[in-house]
Design an enzyme around this catalytic site. Structure first.
Site, PDB file in Angstrom:
ATOM      1  CB  SER A   1      41.344 -59.745   1.218  1.00 44.43           C
ATOM      2  OG  SER A   1      41.783 -60.474   0.105  1.00 44.43           O
TER       3      SER A   1
ATOM      4  CD  GLU B   1      39.100 -59.674 -12.604  1.00 36.28           C
ATOM      5  OE1 GLU B   1      38.769 -60.817 -12.269  1.00 36.28           O
ATOM      6  OE2 GLU B   1      38.648 -58.645 -12.069  1.00 36.28           O
TER       7      GLU B   1
ATOM      8  CB  THR C   1      31.611 -56.023 -13.586  1.00 39.63           C
ATOM      9  OG1 THR C   1      30.947 -56.848 -12.674  1.00 39.63           O
ATOM     10  CG2 THR C   1      31.885 -54.701 -12.879  1.00 39.63           C
TER      11      THR C   1
ATOM     12  CE  LYS D   1      35.533 -51.846 -13.752  1.00 39.58           C
ATOM     13  NZ  LYS D   1      34.895 -53.122 -13.400  1.00 39.58           N
TER      14      LYS D   1
ATOM     15  CG  ASN E   1      38.247 -63.040 -10.029  1.00 39.67           C
ATOM     16  OD1 ASN E   1      37.531 -62.100  -9.720  1.00 39.67           O
ATOM     17  ND2 ASN E   1      38.811 -63.167 -11.213  1.00 39.67           N
TER      18      ASN E   1
ATOM     19  CB  THR F   1      37.534 -52.310 -10.169  1.00 42.99           C
ATOM     20  OG1 THR F   1      37.195 -53.075 -11.318  1.00 42.99           O
ATOM     21  CG2 THR F   1      36.367 -51.456  -9.747  1.00 42.99           C
TER      22      THR F   1
END
Lengths: 395, 395
Positions: free
Chosen positions: B395, B267, B183, B172, B390, B146
């Site tokens: 969007s 991230e 996740t 992932k 985040n 992702t």
């Protein structure tokens, strides 16, 4: 002479230049009468030297006369030498003010691990008491601000059947705010005549319902201190149950008001998230769920971005450790129901929700479907500015 | 035909277009032989429908034949309908592959609360199995990425006394990584012939020592799944103690390697923080302290900014809930001792420390002075890019 403080209290500040800034960074509150003390401190094992000093005073049961507050030096993780520095400051101030050293409480904030710059302290203390009466609540509050964007203080007059009393709350805190306090310094003054027993009881209860229910970044600091001084200078005694109840209620309200300001000014935050948990098995479970939601980085960043990503809220409830059944949990975001009986509802209201998420106050209401347990708390969002502020705080 | 997977395994991917992107987002692993299954899942109460399906398969004790993985749709918080969608996918794939529906495991990642787009699934599944054998480990890994910046996979051949076997790990995970998984989706394949008993024992132990010791943002997701499939296609049986020990050791190493990649690609993170706690009363205490440091926003932002603000690390130990005495705690940052016996040391090495903090791997070693308990884990720093990613993920 400025006189917005409760009767018998006077304030002074000076520029000790603990850091390279252009402002007063050392403040003093002095009471003409002995004060009954109530206090709560950080639960961090590495509590700073000023916290150790205040804890000793509290444990002794003595009345106190003064509070010395500084910004820019935390005197935390400084060992026996750090404690010695505090004692010296108490000695100097005590001589100057004509009181005993252990009648003077100290509160400090700054970078952990740096010793007090005692040369600056000695120099500044010479001038401090001369200014007594020249500062108001705002001036004193400003003297111990660090990264705060605005001073956080509030005052209110309370009409009791026995007469009028005043309550003043002056606090600092931007980053490192979390339940059980964090880098938060707060001084509460009142001229009510109240027994130590009631003052401490009310104080602990109302701090728990206000400052202990806010979260900015989840880090509990080594210096958190909230002191409550009641000097009785109003001559109004809190004797009747009605007066006590009213006073406690007003104390709760003003503490909540200042606690809200703390979250509003959370470092790099733009929103205040009001988290209300209902239907928990008990209050402890509700609190656990509330803290998980309040502490979730993913929830905080989504709300910062105005993203109605309610799944992250449900997700935080799911890992909070609270026993719930997915098909019994409900969620309202900004008053709009988005999750019920284990599935999303009102998917068509996303546009309306996006509008509401632009507001400063964001309501998150979660129903756990287990009982009558409730808990509410305030949290901030998490923005790029938080990272900017905290990645170079020392420089 | 690409064949870097262990013997008897083939991979395929297609573009189902679950989101508006230009890449394959649906992958399939198929085994020519039945596989012994080991697995670990999220502890989030709101576990996603694919997790429920996998848990059922694991509990049944059956062997399995295939794994279907997708990105862009989590099928979490979707209730009974979400589960029905999973069953339909299993049915369709089972018919196509000539196996039973409950021989097919599903792993999914995406935004919580959205149902699977079944029209896209049905269309994509028609083409999926035709590609078997055309994808390698990297291709399959890419199909369920992702926000990952790079695919995380590793493979190694192990020479056992009974012959050679291969281990391949494909994972992932970028945000929402924390102990107990978050996740994170991971598929581990081996062609070793190993009994279910040993496979599960080794798997649980080595996942606990690797994936359960990484932290990016502390949020545990609803979809975390790590599956281990052993099909025995190498014909090499793990019978001798020596072979078993060697295999377990290699499994541990490769899992740690991929877990490191997860943190490396946290991230918005730029650094990998290696946290080593020593001298705790026991392992549980060491783990508690490690998790507090790993989860501290203030520690993460300081390290992101290359700020040697070691006080924030000590601070996190202090509020971790672990029983320590301040004057017994020691701290090394990037190999430089900065705190001993309750006070700072080596203040003069700040410049050297600042240089070391520019490196990607940052070592934080804390000695608690209580006993022999140890625990190590990896954490990422926290940068502006995390917030950017985040605050508008949807969007």
């Amino acid at each position: 002479m400025k006189d917005d403080l409760p009767k018998g209290f006077r304030a002074a500040t000076v520029a000790a230049k603990f850091r390279n800034w252009n402002r007063d960074d050392l403040g003093l509150i002095f009471s003409d009468l002995p004060c009954v003390l109530a206090a709560l401190f950080t639960r961090n094992i590495f509590c700073a030297a000023p916290v150790i000093v205040c804890k000793e005073i509290l444990a002794s049961g003595r009345t106190i006369r003064a509070v010395v507050a500084n910004a820019g030096q935390a005197n935390s993780c400084t060992g026996a030498d750090g404690l010695k520095d505090c004692r010296e400051i108490q000695e100097i101030a005590a001589k100057d003010l004509g009181v005993a050293p252990d009648e003077i409480a100290l509160v400090s904030t700054g970078v952990i691990g740096a010793r007090f710059d005692m040369a600056k302290w000695r120099e500044a203390l010479k001038k401090l008491s001369a200014g007594l009466g020249k500062q108001d609540a705002e001036g004193f509050t400003r003297s111990f601000m660090t990264t705060d964007a605005f001073p956080k203080f509030a005052s209110r007059d309370i009409e009791l059947s026995a007469g009028n009393v005043r309550l003043t709350v002056m606090a600092k805190g931007a980053g490192m705010i979390c339940p059980d306090m964090a880098t938060m310094l707060c001084v509460v003054l009142t001229d009510a005549a109240i027994t130590r027993e009631y003052w401490r009881k009310f104080f602990i209860k109302e701090v728990d319902a206000s400052f202990n229910r806010v979260s900015v970044d989840g880090d509990t600091s080594t210096n958190d201190t909230i002191l409550g001084l009641a000097n009785g200078a109003s001559g109004v005694e809190l004797i009747s149950d009605g007066d006590r109840e009213l006073f406690r209620d007003e104390l709760g309200q003003i503490l909540k008001k200042v606690a809200y300001m703390l979250v509003q000014d959370g470092e790099g935050s733009s929103k205040v998230i009001h988290i209300d948990i209902e239907g928990a098995a008990d209050e402890a479970a509700a609190k656990k769920a509330a803290r998980a939601v309040a502490g979730s980085q993913l929830v905080k960043t989504a709300i910062y971005g105005g993203d109605a990503n309610w799944g992250r809220i449900i997700n935080a409830v799911g890992y909070s450790g609270v026993d719930v059944r997915p098909d019994e949990v409900g969620l309202y975001l900004c008053g709009i129901e988005r999750f019920r009986d284990g599935v999303p509802v009102n998917d068509n209201m996303e546009a309306e929700l996006a509008e509401k998420l632009k507001e400063r106050d964001i309501s998150v209401r979660i129903i756990l479907g287990k009982g009558d347990g409730k808990y509410s708390m305030l949290s901030s969002d998490l923005g790029r500015e938080y990272v900017t502020l905290n990645s170079d705080y020392r420089s």
